[in-house]
Design an enzyme around this catalytic site. Structure first.
Site, PDB file in Angstrom:
ATOM      1  N   ASP A  12       1.339  -0.938  -0.402  1.00  0.00           N
ATOM      2  CA  ASP A  12      -0.165  -0.118   0.265  1.00  0.00           C
ATOM      3  C   ASP A  12       0.648   1.357  -0.030  1.00  0.00           C
ATOM      4  O   ASP A  12       0.516   1.826   0.519  1.00  0.00           O
ATOM      5  CB  ASP A  12      -0.253   0.060   1.248  1.00  0.00           C
ATOM      6  N   LYS A  33      -0.091  -8.067  -2.644  1.00  0.00           N
ATOM      7  CA  LYS A  33      -0.755  -7.713  -2.298  1.00  0.00           C
ATOM      8  C   LYS A  33      -0.984  -6.434  -2.896  1.00  0.00           C
ATOM      9  O   LYS A  33      -0.363  -5.025  -2.327  1.00  0.00           O
ATOM     10  CB  LYS A  33      -1.642  -7.610  -1.396  1.00  0.00           C
ATOM     11  N   ASP A  60      -6.508  -7.040  -4.150  1.00  0.00           N
ATOM     12  CA  ASP A  60      -7.191  -6.391  -3.421  1.00  0.00           C
ATOM     13  C   ASP A  60      -8.239  -5.361  -3.705  1.00  0.00           C
ATOM     14  O   ASP A  60      -7.947  -4.332  -3.145  1.00  0.00           O
ATOM     15  CB  ASP A  60      -6.534  -7.167  -1.542  1.00  0.00           C
ATOM     16  N   LEU A  63     -14.495  -5.421  -4.076  1.00  0.00           N
ATOM     17  CA  LEU A  63     -14.809  -5.193  -5.275  1.00  0.00           C
ATOM     18  C   LEU A  63     -16.476  -5.416  -4.546  1.00  0.00           C
ATOM     19  O   LEU A  63     -17.010  -5.980  -3.801  1.00  0.00           O
ATOM     20  CB  LEU A  63     -15.218  -6.274  -6.811  1.00  0.00           C
ATOM     21  N   HIS A  64     -17.863  -4.552  -5.523  1.00  0.00           N
ATOM     22  CA  HIS A  64     -19.317  -4.294  -4.638  1.00  0.00           C
ATOM     23  C   HIS A  64     -19.492  -3.333  -5.246  1.00  0.00           C
ATOM     24  O   HIS A  64     -19.766  -2.441  -5.052  1.00  0.00           O
ATOM     25  CB  HIS A  64     -18.974  -3.485  -3.186  1.00  0.00           C
ATOM     26  N   ASP A  65     -20.588  -3.652  -6.197  1.00  0.00           N
ATOM     27  CA  ASP A  65     -21.943  -3.242  -6.903  1.00  0.00           C
ATOM     28  C   ASP A  65     -22.368  -3.985  -7.287  1.00  0.00           C
ATOM     29  O   ASP A  65     -22.492  -4.930  -6.724  1.00  0.00           O
ATOM     30  CB  ASP A  65     -20.362  -2.921  -8.071  1.00  0.00           C
ATOM     31  N   ILE A  66     -23.631  -3.442  -8.673  1.00  0.00           N
ATOM     32  CA  ILE A  66     -23.972  -4.419  -8.970  1.00  0.00           C
ATOM     33  C   ILE A  66     -23.430  -6.111  -9.915  1.00  0.00           C
ATOM     34  O   ILE A  66     -22.117  -5.643 -10.082  1.00  0.00           O
ATOM     35  CB  ILE A  66     -25.198  -3.801  -9.960  1.00  0.00           C
ATOM     36  N   PRO A  67     -24.378  -7.194  -9.674  1.00  0.00           N
ATOM     37  CA  PRO A  67     -23.788  -8.098 -10.273  1.00  0.00           C
ATOM     38  C   PRO A  67     -23.374  -8.278 -11.367  1.00  0.00           C
ATOM     39  O   PRO A  67     -21.838  -8.903 -11.868  1.00  0.00           O
ATOM     40  CB  PRO A  67     -24.608  -9.297 -10.789  1.00  0.00           C
ATOM     41  N   THR A 135     -11.191  -5.498   9.191  1.00  0.00           N
ATOM     42  CA  THR A 135     -10.537  -5.149  10.431  1.00  0.00           C
ATOM     43  C   THR A 135      -9.975  -4.484  11.393  1.00  0.00           C
ATOM     44  O   THR A 135     -10.085  -4.113  12.236  1.00  0.00           O
ATOM     45  CB  THR A 135      -8.814  -6.460  10.580  1.00  0.00           C
ATOM     46  N   ARG A 195      -0.700  -8.221  13.556  1.00  0.00           N
ATOM     47  CA  ARG A 195       0.659  -7.161  14.518  1.00  0.00           C
ATOM     48  C   ARG A 195       2.077  -7.466  14.626  1.00  0.00           C
ATOM     49  O   ARG A 195       1.514  -8.278  15.762  1.00  0.00           O
ATOM     50  CB  ARG A 195      -0.140  -6.371  15.166  1.00  0.00           C
ATOM     51  N   GLN A 204      -6.089  -0.461  12.386  1.00  0.00           N
ATOM     52  CA  GLN A 204      -6.398  -1.941  12.524  1.00  0.00           C
ATOM     53  C   GLN A 204      -7.406  -1.872  14.500  1.00  0.00           C
ATOM     54  O   GLN A 204      -6.705  -1.590  14.966  1.00  0.00           O
ATOM     55  CB  GLN A 204      -5.880  -2.685  12.330  1.00  0.00           C
ATOM     56  N   GLY A 224       1.147  -5.386   6.036  1.00  0.00           N
ATOM     57  CA  GLY A 224       1.507  -4.176   5.302  1.00  0.00           C
ATOM     58  C   GLY A 224       2.548  -3.189   5.785  1.00  0.00           C
ATOM     59  O   GLY A 224       3.784  -3.321   5.978  1.00  0.00           O
ATOM     60  N   ARG A 225       2.272  -2.668   6.596  1.00  0.00           N
ATOM     61  CA  ARG A 225       2.766  -1.620   7.063  1.00  0.00           C
ATOM     62  C   ARG A 225       3.865  -2.161   8.472  1.00  0.00           C
ATOM     63  O   ARG A 225       4.869  -1.418   8.468  1.00  0.00           O
ATOM     64  CB  ARG A 225       2.104  -0.561   7.647  1.00  0.00           C
TER      65      ARG A 225
HETATM   66  O1  C5P Z   1      -0.180  -2.266   7.368  1.00  0.00           O
HETATM   67  P1  C5P Z   1      -1.617  -3.163   7.465  1.00  0.00           P
HETATM   68  O2  C5P Z   1      -0.796  -4.157   7.614  1.00  0.00           O
HETATM   69  O3  C5P Z   1      -2.677  -3.081   8.159  1.00  0.00           O
HETATM   70  O4  C5P Z   1      -2.920  -3.565   6.006  1.00  0.00           O
HETATM   71  C1  C5P Z   1      -3.199  -4.938   6.249  1.00  0.00           C
HETATM   72  C2  C5P Z   1      -3.500  -4.550   4.696  1.00  0.00           C
HETATM   73  O5  C5P Z   1      -4.786  -6.157   5.218  1.00  0.00           O
HETATM   74  C3  C5P Z   1      -4.306  -3.783   3.154  1.00  0.00           C
HETATM   75  O6  C5P Z   1      -3.553  -3.859   2.614  1.00  0.00           O
HETATM   76  C4  C5P Z   1      -5.800  -3.738   3.932  1.00  0.00           C
HETATM   77  O7  C5P Z   1      -6.284  -2.803   2.270  1.00  0.00           O
HETATM   78  C5  C5P Z   1      -5.727  -4.686   3.965  1.00  0.00           C
HETATM   79  N1  C5P Z   1      -7.361  -5.443   4.562  1.00  0.00           N
HETATM   80  C6  C5P Z   1      -7.473  -5.567   5.952  1.00  0.00           C
HETATM   81  N2  C5P Z   1      -9.129  -6.042   6.591  1.00  0.00           N
HETATM   82  C7  C5P Z   1      -9.692  -6.321   5.559  1.00  0.00           C
HETATM   83  C8  C5P Z   1      -9.259  -7.030   4.789  1.00  0.00           C
HETATM   84  C9  C5P Z   1      -7.929  -6.287   3.952  1.00  0.00           C
HETATM   85  O8  C5P Z   1      -6.885  -4.446   6.505  1.00  0.00           O
HETATM   86  N3  C5P Z   1     -10.595  -6.889   6.312  1.00  0.00           N
END
Ligand code: C5P
Length: 247
Positions: A12, A33, A60, A63-67, A135, A195, A204, A224-225
């Protein structure tokens, strides 16, 4: 599966940094990702670029819209080279079925010469994962948007809908992984919200350590981070792998 193969690195960040991290982790990590931050800036070409480095790519876009729209988007994402993609389970049964159909359409068609699917074809059909409850949300936020159920109940409800729709699995918090594993044994379970003990939660809410998430039944961990924001992302990745092996 080795510990390193279970970690999905969430890129990200801007493309330059993302490419640098992916290049450094070539042959070390298996999954990258691409979320909205990178995809909306760099476009589908970033997926091919990461595939070209030998990574599996999880697109990632939730997606969220009409089918009809989701079917087309899922097809396009597979054509871009995704090995795994996400839809919001709250979009409903028909929307998730449409996503699965879009993936199958792209996957079963004979790829035209020189396209991404032609270059990076793999035998496994790309996976469709349903995002249950983000999350970053806790029960208070769920209630504020009109969801009367608590997060555990909502996750279980959405996971069973996803199963019915033909999805391959779910994205959920590590705290709900064990319950989903019990109700859907063959689900592919991917957990963000990871974490390390010493790091903060950022935005989160429902978090766990890498080892705890795997113990709870997660197949893959999205991180991610805790990797990308570190001074040495390669070292951070190795440390996480080591913490899993040590546990
Ligand atoms: O930086 P961090 O580890 O918090 O990144 C979590 C990644 O997981 C982000 O790319 C976020 O878009 C994704 N994600 C999330 N919760 C979800 C689905 C995906 O945090 N339910």
């Amino acid at each position: 599966m080795k510990a390193a193969e279970r970690i999905i690195v969430a890129l990200d960040c801007p493309e330059r940094k993302a490419a640098e991290i992916a290049r450094f982790l070539k042959g070390i990590a298996s999954w990258m990702k691409v979320g909205m931050t990178l995809y909306y800036k760099s476009g589908p070409a970033i997926v091919a670029k990461l595939r070209g480095m030998g990574h599996n790519v999880f697109v990632d876009l939730k997606l969220h819209d009409i089918p009809h729209q989701v079917q087309g988007a899922a097809k396009a994402v597979v054509e871009a080279g995704a090995n795994m993609l996400t839809v919001h389970a709250s979009g409903g049964l028909a929307m998730m079925q449409a996503a699965v159909q879009g993936v199958e359409e792209a996957w079963s068609a004979k790829p035209a010469k020189g396209t991404v699917l032609d270059r990076y074809h793999t035998d496994a059909r790309p996976k469709v994962l349903a995002v249950t409850v983000l999350t970053s949300l806790d029960d208070a936020v769920l209630h504020s948007v009109g969801v009367a159920a608590n997060s555990a109940e909502q996750v279980a409800l959405l996971a069973s809908l996803a199963r019915q729709a033909g999805c391959d699995g779910v994205v959920c918090s590590p705290q709900e992984a064990a319950a989903i594993r019990a109700l859907w044994p063959e689900a592919l379970i991917v957990t963000p919200g990871i974490r390390l003990e010493e790091s903060g939660a950022d935005d989160q809410a429902r978090i766990a350590t890498p080892d705890a998430a795997l113990q709870a039944g997660a197949d893959y961990l999205v991180i991610g981070r805790n990797i990308t924001n570190q001074a040495e992302p390669g070292f951070a990745f190795e440390q996480i792998v080591h913490s899993i092996r040590a546990a």
